[in-house]
Design an enzyme around this catalytic site. Sequence first.
Site, PDB file in Angstrom:
ATOM      1  N   HIS A 133       0.805  -1.227   0.000  1.00 15.65           N
ATOM      2  CA  HIS A 133       0.000   0.000   0.000  1.00 15.65           C
ATOM      3  C   HIS A 133       0.838   1.277   0.000  1.00 15.65           C
ATOM      4  O   HIS A 133       0.306   2.363  -0.256  1.00 15.65           O
ATOM      5  CB  HIS A 133      -0.911   0.047   1.226  1.00 15.65           C
ATOM      6  CG  HIS A 133      -1.939  -1.045   1.277  1.00 15.65           C
ATOM      7  ND1 HIS A 133      -2.823  -1.273   0.259  1.00 15.65           N
ATOM      8  CD2 HIS A 133      -2.209  -1.971   2.248  1.00 15.65           C
ATOM      9  CE1 HIS A 133      -3.612  -2.287   0.587  1.00 15.65           C
ATOM     10  NE2 HIS A 133      -3.242  -2.743   1.773  1.00 15.65           N
ATOM     11  N   ASP A 169      -3.680 -10.908  -1.619  1.00 15.48           N
ATOM     12  CA  ASP A 169      -4.044 -10.327  -0.334  1.00 15.48           C
ATOM     13  C   ASP A 169      -5.531  -9.981  -0.341  1.00 15.48           C
ATOM     14  O   ASP A 169      -6.126  -9.751  -1.395  1.00 15.48           O
ATOM     15  CB  ASP A 169      -3.203  -9.062  -0.126  1.00 15.48           C
ATOM     16  CG  ASP A 169      -3.192  -8.551   1.290  1.00 15.48           C
ATOM     17  OD1 ASP A 169      -4.206  -7.947   1.701  1.00 15.48           O
ATOM     18  OD2 ASP A 169      -2.167  -8.703   1.981  1.00 15.48           O
ATOM     19  N   HIS A 171      -6.684  -7.257   0.546  1.00 15.96           N
ATOM     20  CA  HIS A 171      -6.767  -5.832   0.256  1.00 15.96           C
ATOM     21  C   HIS A 171      -6.055  -5.539  -1.070  1.00 15.96           C
ATOM     22  O   HIS A 171      -4.994  -6.100  -1.351  1.00 15.96           O
ATOM     23  CB  HIS A 171      -6.125  -5.022   1.377  1.00 15.96           C
ATOM     24  CG  HIS A 171      -6.734  -5.275   2.726  1.00 15.96           C
ATOM     25  ND1 HIS A 171      -6.419  -6.394   3.460  1.00 15.96           N
ATOM     26  CD2 HIS A 171      -7.643  -4.571   3.452  1.00 15.96           C
ATOM     27  CE1 HIS A 171      -7.115  -6.361   4.611  1.00 15.96           C
ATOM     28  NE2 HIS A 171      -7.861  -5.273   4.614  1.00 15.96           N
ATOM     29  N   ASP A 252      -4.499 -12.708   4.921  1.00 23.10           N
ATOM     30  CA  ASP A 252      -5.718 -12.168   5.513  1.00 23.10           C
ATOM     31  C   ASP A 252      -6.989 -12.617   4.800  1.00 23.10           C
ATOM     32  O   ASP A 252      -8.094 -12.254   5.210  1.00 23.10           O
ATOM     33  CB  ASP A 252      -5.664 -10.634   5.592  1.00 23.10           C
ATOM     34  CG  ASP A 252      -5.133  -9.978   4.343  1.00 23.10           C
ATOM     35  OD1 ASP A 252      -4.942 -10.680   3.325  1.00 23.10           O
ATOM     36  OD2 ASP A 252      -4.910  -8.755   4.355  1.00 23.10           O
TER      37      ASP A 252
END
Length: 374
Positions: A133, A169, A171, A252
């Site tokens: 990110h 992931d 995200h 995750d």
Amino acid sequence: MTPPARFIGSEIYRGSSYGDWHPLRVPRVSTVMDLSRALGWLPPEAYIRSPRAKPVALHAFHTPDYVDALLGAETSQQVTPEIRARHHLGTPANPVFSEMYRRPATGVGGALLAGELLRHGGRLHLPGGGTHHGLPDRANGFCYLNDPVFAIQSLRRHGARRVAYVDIDAHHCDGVEAGFSHDPDTLLVSTHEENRWPRTGAVEEEGAGQVFNLPIPSGSGDDAMALARDRVILPAVAAFRPDAIVLQYGADALLEDPQSRLAMSGHAHLGVLRGLLPLAPRFLLLGGGGYNPWGVGRLWTASWGVLVRARLPERLEPPAQAVLRGLKWHGQRRVTTPPEAWLTTLIDAARPGEIADALRARVAALEARLVAWV
């Protein structure tokens, strides 16, 4: 002859925490190191201590002002309101803590070294990497620096002309996409939970035609990832014919993780890993998200086992169990006593799950793009 798989790690992860209240308070990389050694999978000759990237090296993606601000925040252990507003340091997601420069700079140092070590091919695991990110001028989503960007840059400098970056992931990899979405020699493929922060990564985002985003509905299990793997991820990477693959391997998306609402088992991740391994001579496996210490530690260790071609045990021997029994998850009320399977196995039972019609439609749309692209 293919070089043996290597593991880049560091002791900085053992005692470093974002704070007792933060999701990244849990041990992760140190668990993988300890568990891999307990299983006999990480002999001294396979382990490489990660260097720490120097500030000037970070200017290849991050702005000098941001790097200076990050260094200053670690030194003083505080930030001004102006620094917080501009660079997003000292926020709840990206707090001030004692290793806030040294820890992410160690991940970048490992990523830079990875490109050099993979010059002649091979497999490499960097579980401290995957901070996808980070943006050029600010911290973002627990990520102070963007080591996947530096990994791709390093692979390029050391002979890989075309790099496929795959991210599973929960995200979306907004920072990596910001760096490479218009680069025709980088393929970006991301699966991520629909409507999950940062709420980017829609199917319609195409960049230079090398970006394939697949939002997956909440509650999806292993079958949803298998569909994505077989009809989007592997076809896209095979068609791209990369010289190197970087796989961001956030844990995750596992059912037991508190930071998403996906419902996968480690079988979903291992299926993607095994499918991608034959598709390029250079392979770099990064870490990423993962906030349940037993879930992330077991999955990333099992994945290292795949890289070294070890047999994954059905039940762990006592030394490996001892590593898992020694983990603590402070501040987590939902899990006071871990289930026995978290202490005795590496991979939970498969979780097939339903495949939503919306996901099938998105996969079909991406398949149509793939046909036109090829």
